[in-house]
Every structure is written in structure tokens, then in C-alpha cells.
Enzyme design. Structure first.
Site, PDB file in Angstrom:
ATOM      1  N   CYS A 144      17.090  24.236 -16.093  1.00 51.93           N
ATOM      2  CA  CYS A 144      17.003  24.309 -17.549  1.00 51.93           C
ATOM      3  C   CYS A 144      15.597  23.898 -17.970  1.00 51.93           C
ATOM      4  O   CYS A 144      15.072  22.905 -17.471  1.00 51.93           O
ATOM      5  CB  CYS A 144      18.028  23.348 -18.150  1.00 51.93           C
ATOM      6  SG  CYS A 144      18.013  23.312 -19.942  1.00 51.93           S
ATOM      7  N   HIS A 158      24.282  24.758 -24.934  1.00 53.80           N
ATOM      8  CA  HIS A 158      23.198  24.199 -25.764  1.00 53.80           C
ATOM      9  C   HIS A 158      23.573  24.223 -27.252  1.00 53.80           C
ATOM     10  O   HIS A 158      23.160  23.346 -28.007  1.00 53.80           O
ATOM     11  CB  HIS A 158      21.903  24.982 -25.576  1.00 53.80           C
ATOM     12  CG  HIS A 158      21.134  24.630 -24.331  1.00 53.80           C
ATOM     13  ND1 HIS A 158      20.618  23.381 -24.095  1.00 53.80           N
ATOM     14  CD2 HIS A 158      20.780  25.385 -23.262  1.00 53.80           C
ATOM     15  CE1 HIS A 158      19.982  23.374 -22.930  1.00 53.80           C
ATOM     16  NE2 HIS A 158      20.061  24.584 -22.400  1.00 53.80           N
ATOM     17  N   HIS A 202      25.835  28.598 -19.885  1.00 57.39           N
ATOM     18  CA  HIS A 202      24.832  27.524 -19.959  1.00 57.39           C
ATOM     19  C   HIS A 202      24.188  27.488 -21.348  1.00 57.39           C
ATOM     20  O   HIS A 202      24.043  26.424 -21.950  1.00 57.39           O
ATOM     21  CB  HIS A 202      23.779  27.764 -18.861  1.00 57.39           C
ATOM     22  CG  HIS A 202      22.613  26.825 -18.887  1.00 57.39           C
ATOM     23  ND1 HIS A 202      22.372  25.908 -17.878  1.00 57.39           N
ATOM     24  CD2 HIS A 202      21.611  26.644 -19.794  1.00 57.39           C
ATOM     25  CE1 HIS A 202      21.290  25.205 -18.181  1.00 57.39           C
ATOM     26  NE2 HIS A 202      20.798  25.642 -19.330  1.00 57.39           N
ATOM     27  N   GLU A 203      23.819  28.675 -21.848  1.00 49.38           N
ATOM     28  CA  GLU A 203      23.129  28.719 -23.152  1.00 49.38           C
ATOM     29  C   GLU A 203      24.083  28.366 -24.291  1.00 49.38           C
ATOM     30  O   GLU A 203      23.688  27.689 -25.246  1.00 49.38           O
ATOM     31  CB  GLU A 203      22.496  30.095 -23.386  1.00 49.38           C
ATOM     32  CG  GLU A 203      21.428  30.511 -22.368  1.00 49.38           C
ATOM     33  CD  GLU A 203      20.337  29.476 -22.142  1.00 49.38           C
ATOM     34  OE1 GLU A 203      20.061  28.662 -23.042  1.00 49.38           O
ATOM     35  OE2 GLU A 203      19.759  29.461 -21.037  1.00 49.38           O
TER      36      GLU A 203
HETATM   37 ZN    ZN Z   1      19.231  25.100 -20.607  1.00 52.98          ZN
END
Ligand code: ZN
Length: 166
Positions: free
Chosen positions: A96, A142, A138-139
């Protein structure tokens, strides 16, 4: 046009929940342009989420087209993305831009059904698998204030220091 500053762990802004986008206008498009430039300027990034540059809206760009031989949709701007269905769990290594010194093993769904809007506000459904599905999960994390560090089963066994080249 600008390359934006990437917030790094443990910046508290990375823990915040991002708001839905409801205006699809010039302001949004200009931001997406800068976000994409920032992604392209990074080292081999497969995706970026708006909160990583301190912009708390539900906007993600994913592009795994540099990975050869995998199923993928190319460059995608995903606005207000939502995982509608998921199946299978696989462990895989993640990095990341907000956690530059480490990589980690994280368990993610292997296939997902994703619904997201594009830059114009049109709704699209995507079926994704493998690395692309992982990148999207993963995004989206966020957008909810989560980093891969929050998803490690074991800090002892699943966290790895990146090699530093000087
Ligand atoms: Zn990330």
C-alpha cells in the site's frame, strides 16, 4: 493537474469513513484526474483511494493491467463502490502506498460482484476475481478507514518489512 501527497500510516485521516459522492461535475473530474496522476507517479501501484490523499469521498481508481495474464477490466474509476456478493477466501500478499515500508498477507474473497458508478454517475456491475478482486477490496477498505494492517491474522507471521534499496 497535480500529483497529490499520499498520507502515510499512522496519519489519523486514514482511519476516517469517506462520504458518498453525489455530484458528478467538473470538480469531481478534476480531482479524479489528479488522483490518477498520483497513482501513475507511484511505484507500481495497482490502485488508489481518495482518502489516501486526504479527500474523504468514496472514489477509487484500480488498474491491474500491468499484471500479465490475469482476468481484469483495465483502468476503472469506481465511485460509491459496493460489493454485492462474494465467494471463496484466499490469502495473498498486499502492499500500500500509505504503508510504504511493509507488505502483508491478507485473506480476501476470491470473486466478487461489484456495483459502482463511473465518472458520469452511471451504475455498472462487474464480476471480478483474483488479483483485481483483491485490489478492489483493498481500495474499498480505504473508504471505510481500514488498512491491510487491520486485516492481518497474525502480525508476527503476516507482516513483512520491505527491502530497502539505497
Ligand atoms: Zn492501500
Amino acid at each position: 493537474m497535480a500529483i497529490l501527497e499520499i498520507l502515510k500510516y499512522p496519519d489519523p485521516r486514514l482511519k476516517e469513513v469517506a462520504a458518498e459522492v453525489n455530484r458528478f461535475d467538473n470538480v469531481l473530474w478534476a480531482f479524479i484526474h489528479d488522483l490518477e496522476e498520483t497513482l501513475r507517479a507511484g511505484p507500481g501501484g495497482a490502485g488508489i483511494a481518495a482518502p489516501q490523499v486526504g479527500h474523504l469521498q468514496r472514489i477509487v481508481i484500480v488498474d491491474v493491467s500491468s499484471k500479465p495474464g490475469i482476468k481484469q477490466h483495465g483502468r476503472l474509476v469506481l465511485i460509491n463502490p459496493e460489493i454485492m456478493e462474494w465467494e471463496g477466501m484466499v490469502r495473498g500478499r498486499e502492499g500500500c502506498m500509505s504503508v510504504p515500508d511493509y507488505t502483508g498477507n491478507v485473506i480476501r474473497a476470491n470473486t466478487i460482484q461489484l456495483r459502482a458508478q463511473d465518472e458520469q454517475g452511471e451504475v455498472h456491475d462487474y464480476e471480478m476475481e483474483g488479483f483485481e478482486a483483491r485490489a478492489v477490496q483493498h481500495e474499498i477498505d480505504h473508504l471505510d478507514g481500514l488498512l491491510f494492517l487491520d486485516r492481518l491474522v497474525s502480525r508476527r507471521n503476516d507482516l513483512f518489512q520491505r527491502k530497502v534499496y539505497k
